[in-house]
Motif scaffolding. Structure first.
Motif: not given
Length: 227
Positions: A22-25, A52-63, A65-67, A102-109
């Motif tokens: 489970a990822p972080s909620t 969406l543009s690449f920057d728009s999609l990535f920055e949209k999900w940045r919070p 990713f950091k959470a 979709q695969e990992s939520q962008g979680n590097t770990c």
């Protein structure tokens, strides 16, 4: 490869199907916000001009990713690698990013799925698993390797990758997503048909590309779109 994917409930609640850990909620403050999600039937998939543009999609999900623990340095490396290897694969990095979400939520770990076989940001069979379940940050070389494995392939990885799927499906991006999830496309006329994997995978990716948020993705469920 990629037989057990994040479901909408995973994205919303951090609850996983299969063997994924489970990822972080996400907190409501960090949840990406966007348009309402929609059902996609048959071979339908959003036109690239509507993504969406690449920057728009990535920055949209940045919070988000950091959470879940990604650091700014990890995200900088991730973003650069997505651009670099997507270009090598011949794909818009927006699609690679949506599939990574979709695969990992962008979680590097991210923990490895498929009984420990599929690892990394794009959950590739045979990809390095050194960061799986470990504390952030993940080393730069492993972040780049994880994205390389899923886009153009890497030593030790087996199964399919995005470049291979483009070779077989061309610029039919919905079919490329189905190919990546299941290893092949069973029915080009109905991308929900999947011998393995998640029948909803293409639909999830399509809606992420358009900017759908957690609640919108969850609202589709399974029965709401005829799955």
């Amino acid at each position: 490869m990629h037989h057990e994917l994040l479901t909408t409930s995973t994205l919303l609640l951090g609850i996983l199907t299969g063997v994924h850990a489970a990822p972080s909620t996400p907190s409501s403050a960090s949840e990406p916000r966007g348009i309402s999600a929609q059902c996609w039937y048959g071979s339908a998939f959003p036109a690239e001009s509507d993504w969406l543009s690449f920057d728009s999609l990535f920055e949209k999900w940045r919070p988000q990713f950091k959470a879940q623990g990604d650091t700014d340095e990890e995200l900088s490396i991730m973003k650069d690698a997505l651009k670099t290897y997507s270009e090598q694969a011949g794909v818009n990095p927006v699609l690679t990013t949506a599939m990574m979400i979709q695969e990992s939520q962008g979680n590097t770990c991210r923990e490895c799925g498929d009984n420990g076989a599929s690892c990394g940001l794009l959950q590739v069979r045979g990809a390095p698993n050194d960061c799986a379940g470990k504390a952030h940050p993940c080393p730069e070389s492993l972040i780049r390797k994880a994205i390389q494995c899923g886009t153009v392939g890497c030593e030790g990885a087996y199964g399919t990758n995005i470049k291979n799927c483009i070779a077989s499906e061309g610029g039919n991006w919905g079919a490329v997503a189905r190919c990546y999830n299941t290893g092949s496309v069973t029915n080009l006329a109905d991308l929900r048909v999947a011998q393995w994997g998640d029948p909803r995978y293409v639909q999830f990716v399509a809606n992420i590309l358009l900017g759908a948020d957690y609640a919108a993705l969850d609202s589709l469920g399974g029965g709401n779109c005829g799955f």
